[in-house]
Write a protein that holds these residues in place. Structure first.
Motif, PDB file in Angstrom:
ATOM      1  N   ILE A  42       0.876  -1.173   0.000  1.00  0.00           N
ATOM      2  CA  ILE A  42       0.000   0.000   0.000  1.00  0.00           C
ATOM      3  C   ILE A  42       0.909   1.216   0.000  1.00  0.00           C
ATOM      4  CG2 ILE A  42      -1.755   1.287   1.261  1.00  0.00           C
ATOM      5  CD1 ILE A  42      -2.603  -1.417   2.490  1.00  0.00           C
ATOM      6  N   VAL A  43       0.755   2.072  -1.021  1.00  0.00           N
ATOM      7  CA  VAL A  43       1.612   3.249  -1.152  1.00  0.00           C
ATOM      8  C   VAL A  43       0.740   4.499  -1.097  1.00  0.00           C
ATOM      9  CG1 VAL A  43       3.311   4.440  -2.581  1.00  0.00           C
ATOM     10  CG2 VAL A  43       3.248   1.944  -2.568  1.00  0.00           C
ATOM     11  N   THR A  44       0.980   5.339  -0.100  1.00  0.00           N
ATOM     12  CA  THR A  44       0.277   6.609  -0.011  1.00  0.00           C
ATOM     13  C   THR A  44       1.129   7.668  -0.703  1.00  0.00           C
ATOM     14  OG1 THR A  44       1.254   7.133   2.129  1.00  0.00           O
ATOM     15  CG2 THR A  44      -0.850   5.984   2.143  1.00  0.00           C
ATOM     16  N   GLY A  45       0.487   8.569  -1.401  1.00  0.00           N
ATOM     17  CA  GLY A  45       1.228   9.615  -2.102  1.00  0.00           C
ATOM     18  C   GLY A  45       2.014   9.084  -3.282  1.00  0.00           C
ATOM     19  N   GLY A  46       1.520   8.024  -3.891  1.00  0.00           N
ATOM     20  CA  GLY A  46       2.248   7.397  -4.989  1.00  0.00           C
ATOM     21  C   GLY A  46       1.784   7.805  -6.366  1.00  0.00           C
ATOM     22  N   THR A  47       1.167   8.968  -6.490  1.00  0.00           N
ATOM     23  CA  THR A  47       0.618   9.359  -7.791  1.00  0.00           C
ATOM     24  C   THR A  47       1.594  10.147  -8.651  1.00  0.00           C
ATOM     25  OG1 THR A  47      -0.376  11.338  -6.826  1.00  0.00           O
ATOM     26  CG2 THR A  47      -1.756   9.368  -6.971  1.00  0.00           C
ATOM     27  N   ARG A  48       2.669  10.674  -8.065  1.00  0.00           N
ATOM     28  CA  ARG A  48       3.652  11.430  -8.865  1.00  0.00           C
ATOM     29  C   ARG A  48       4.963  11.507  -8.099  1.00  0.00           C
ATOM     30  NH1 ARG A  48       2.766  15.805  -5.809  1.00  0.00           N
ATOM     31  NH2 ARG A  48       0.896  16.959  -5.711  1.00  0.00           N
ATOM     32  N   GLY A  49       5.992  11.928  -8.809  1.00  0.00           N
ATOM     33  CA  GLY A  49       7.297  12.154  -8.191  1.00  0.00           C
ATOM     34  C   GLY A  49       7.931  10.913  -7.603  1.00  0.00           C
ATOM     35  N   ILE A  50       8.516  11.076  -6.419  1.00  0.00           N
ATOM     36  CA  ILE A  50       9.214   9.974  -5.757  1.00  0.00           C
ATOM     37  C   ILE A  50       8.249   8.834  -5.443  1.00  0.00           C
ATOM     38  CG2 ILE A  50      10.431   9.312  -3.650  1.00  0.00           C
ATOM     39  CD1 ILE A  50      11.639  12.153  -3.641  1.00  0.00           C
ATOM     40  N   GLY A  51       7.046   9.168  -5.016  1.00  0.00           N
ATOM     41  CA  GLY A  51       6.063   8.134  -4.698  1.00  0.00           C
ATOM     42  C   GLY A  51       5.751   7.246  -5.883  1.00  0.00           C
ATOM     43  N   LEU A  52       5.584   7.840  -7.059  1.00  0.00           N
ATOM     44  CA  LEU A  52       5.297   7.060  -8.268  1.00  0.00           C
ATOM     45  C   LEU A  52       6.503   6.211  -8.665  1.00  0.00           C
ATOM     46  CD1 LEU A  52       3.241   6.356 -10.434  1.00  0.00           C
ATOM     47  CD2 LEU A  52       4.026   8.343 -11.734  1.00  0.00           C
ATOM     48  N   THR A  53       7.694   6.736  -8.474  1.00  0.00           N
ATOM     49  CA  THR A  53       8.910   5.966  -8.760  1.00  0.00           C
ATOM     50  C   THR A  53       8.991   4.750  -7.837  1.00  0.00           C
ATOM     51  OG1 THR A  53      10.054   7.960  -9.489  1.00  0.00           O
ATOM     52  CG2 THR A  53      11.423   6.070  -8.900  1.00  0.00           C
ATOM     53  N   ILE A  54       8.646   4.933  -6.577  1.00  0.00           N
ATOM     54  CA  ILE A  54       8.632   3.819  -5.628  1.00  0.00           C
ATOM     55  C   ILE A  54       7.600   2.773  -6.056  1.00  0.00           C
ATOM     56  CG2 ILE A  54       8.024   3.189  -3.251  1.00  0.00           C
ATOM     57  CD1 ILE A  54       9.341   5.909  -2.440  1.00  0.00           C
ATOM     58  N   VAL A  55       6.425   3.232  -6.469  1.00  0.00           N
ATOM     59  CA  VAL A  55       5.389   2.316  -6.944  1.00  0.00           C
ATOM     60  C   VAL A  55       5.925   1.482  -8.103  1.00  0.00           C
ATOM     61  CG1 VAL A  55       3.171   2.208  -8.162  1.00  0.00           C
ATOM     62  CG2 VAL A  55       3.419   3.663  -6.151  1.00  0.00           C
ATOM     63  N   LYS A  56       6.592   2.122  -9.066  1.00  0.00           N
ATOM     64  CA  LYS A  56       7.131   1.390 -10.225  1.00  0.00           C
ATOM     65  C   LYS A  56       8.160   0.357  -9.804  1.00  0.00           C
ATOM     66  CE  LYS A  56       6.299   5.051 -13.570  1.00  0.00           C
ATOM     67  NZ  LYS A  56       6.898   6.085 -14.417  1.00  0.00           N
ATOM     68  N   LYS A  57       9.040   0.704  -8.870  1.00  0.00           N
ATOM     69  CA  LYS A  57      10.058  -0.247  -8.394  1.00  0.00           C
ATOM     70  C   LYS A  57       9.412  -1.440  -7.698  1.00  0.00           C
ATOM     71  CE  LYS A  57      14.140   1.193  -9.466  1.00  0.00           C
ATOM     72  NZ  LYS A  57      14.939   0.420 -10.404  1.00  0.00           N
ATOM     73  N   ILE A  58       8.403  -1.172  -6.893  1.00  0.00           N
ATOM     74  CA  ILE A  58       7.709  -2.262  -6.207  1.00  0.00           C
ATOM     75  C   ILE A  58       7.028  -3.174  -7.222  1.00  0.00           C
ATOM     76  CG2 ILE A  58       5.798  -2.803  -4.654  1.00  0.00           C
ATOM     77  CD1 ILE A  58       6.564  -0.248  -3.070  1.00  0.00           C
ATOM     78  N   LEU A  59       6.367  -2.579  -8.218  1.00  0.00           N
ATOM     79  CA  LEU A  59       5.719  -3.371  -9.265  1.00  0.00           C
ATOM     80  C   LEU A  59       6.737  -4.158 -10.077  1.00  0.00           C
ATOM     81  CD1 LEU A  59       3.077  -0.751 -10.444  1.00  0.00           C
ATOM     82  CD2 LEU A  59       2.587  -2.946  -9.337  1.00  0.00           C
ATOM     83  N   ASP A  60       7.863  -3.551 -10.383  1.00  0.00           N
ATOM     84  CA  ASP A  60       8.919  -4.239 -11.136  1.00  0.00           C
ATOM     85  C   ASP A  60       9.433  -5.473 -10.401  1.00  0.00           C
ATOM     86  OD1 ASP A  60       8.847  -2.490 -13.272  1.00  0.00           O
ATOM     87  OD2 ASP A  60      10.528  -1.260 -12.552  1.00  0.00           O
ATOM     88  N   ASN A  61       9.290  -5.469  -9.084  1.00  0.00           N
ATOM     89  CA  ASN A  61       9.783  -6.575  -8.277  1.00  0.00           C
ATOM     90  C   ASN A  61       8.690  -7.565  -7.884  1.00  0.00           C
ATOM     91  OD1 ASN A  61      12.804  -6.321  -7.591  1.00  0.00           O
ATOM     92  ND2 ASN A  61      12.013  -4.238  -7.650  1.00  0.00           N
ATOM     93  N   GLY A  62       7.564  -7.516  -8.598  1.00  0.00           N
ATOM     94  CA  GLY A  62       6.577  -8.577  -8.503  1.00  0.00           C
ATOM     95  C   GLY A  62       5.440  -8.401  -7.525  1.00  0.00           C
ATOM     96  N   ALA A  63       5.365  -7.285  -6.830  1.00  0.00           N
ATOM     97  CA  ALA A  63       4.281  -7.079  -5.872  1.00  0.00           C
ATOM     98  C   ALA A  63       3.059  -6.461  -6.557  1.00  0.00           C
ATOM     99  CB  ALA A  63       4.735  -6.167  -4.731  1.00  0.00           C
ATOM    100  N   THR A  64       1.923  -6.603  -5.930  1.00  0.00           N
ATOM    101  CA  THR A  64       0.706  -5.900  -6.313  1.00  0.00           C
ATOM    102  C   THR A  64       0.663  -4.625  -5.487  1.00  0.00           C
ATOM    103  OG1 THR A  64      -0.445  -7.960  -6.782  1.00  0.00           O
ATOM    104  CG2 THR A  64      -1.818  -6.028  -6.351  1.00  0.00           C
ATOM    105  N   VAL A  65       0.242  -3.512  -6.090  1.00  0.00           N
ATOM    106  CA  VAL A  65       0.233  -2.233  -5.382  1.00  0.00           C
ATOM    107  C   VAL A  65      -1.175  -1.683  -5.272  1.00  0.00           C
ATOM    108  CG1 VAL A  65       0.966   0.184  -5.489  1.00  0.00           C
ATOM    109  CG2 VAL A  65       2.595  -1.616  -6.010  1.00  0.00           C
ATOM    110  N   ILE A  66      -1.496  -1.203  -4.077  1.00  0.00           N
ATOM    111  CA  ILE A  66      -2.692  -0.404  -3.867  1.00  0.00           C
ATOM    112  C   ILE A  66      -2.189   1.028  -3.712  1.00  0.00           C
ATOM    113  CG2 ILE A  66      -4.651   0.083  -2.353  1.00  0.00           C
ATOM    114  CD1 ILE A  66      -4.494  -2.909  -1.535  1.00  0.00           C
TER     115      ILE A  66
END
Length: 94
Positions: free
Chosen positions: A39-63
């Motif tokens: 679960i990523v809060t503030g993941g819609t742009r900037g650093i948060g979105l980059t973190i979301v992409k890294k988590i997704l790249d490593n096989g997790a599902t993201v909310i």
């Protein structure tokens, strides 16, 4: 232990690979996030979105959580364009 700037610059690729493996891989070399839900809060742009992409790249599902419906929708759309295999869903504060 102190490192000089030149040492760090000359070895940044090796340092990054070891750091990356330490954070994301288990002892067998498998992605530690595969099959997990993040679960990523503030993941819609900037650093948060980059973190979301890294988590997704490593096989997790993201909310993905954001403060505005439009920004969440845009972020999810951008993620799907980047990689259609990403498993992500989002919600905005109401």
């Amino acid at each position: 232990m102190a490192f000089s700037i030149s040492f760090l610059l000359n070895n940044i690729d090796k340092i990054y690979k070891k750091w990356y493996a330490f954070l994301w891989k288990n002892q067998e070399g498998e992605n530690m996030l595969k099959g997990k839900i993040a679960i990523v809060t503030g993941g819609t742009r900037g650093i948060g979105l980059t973190i979301v992409k890294k988590i997704l790249d490593n096989g997790a599902t993201v909310i993905l959580l954001g403060s505005k419906e439009e920004s969440v929708t845009k972020a999810l759309s951008d993620l799907k364009k980047t990689n259609n295999n990403y498993q992500a869903d989002g919600a905005a504060r109401s």
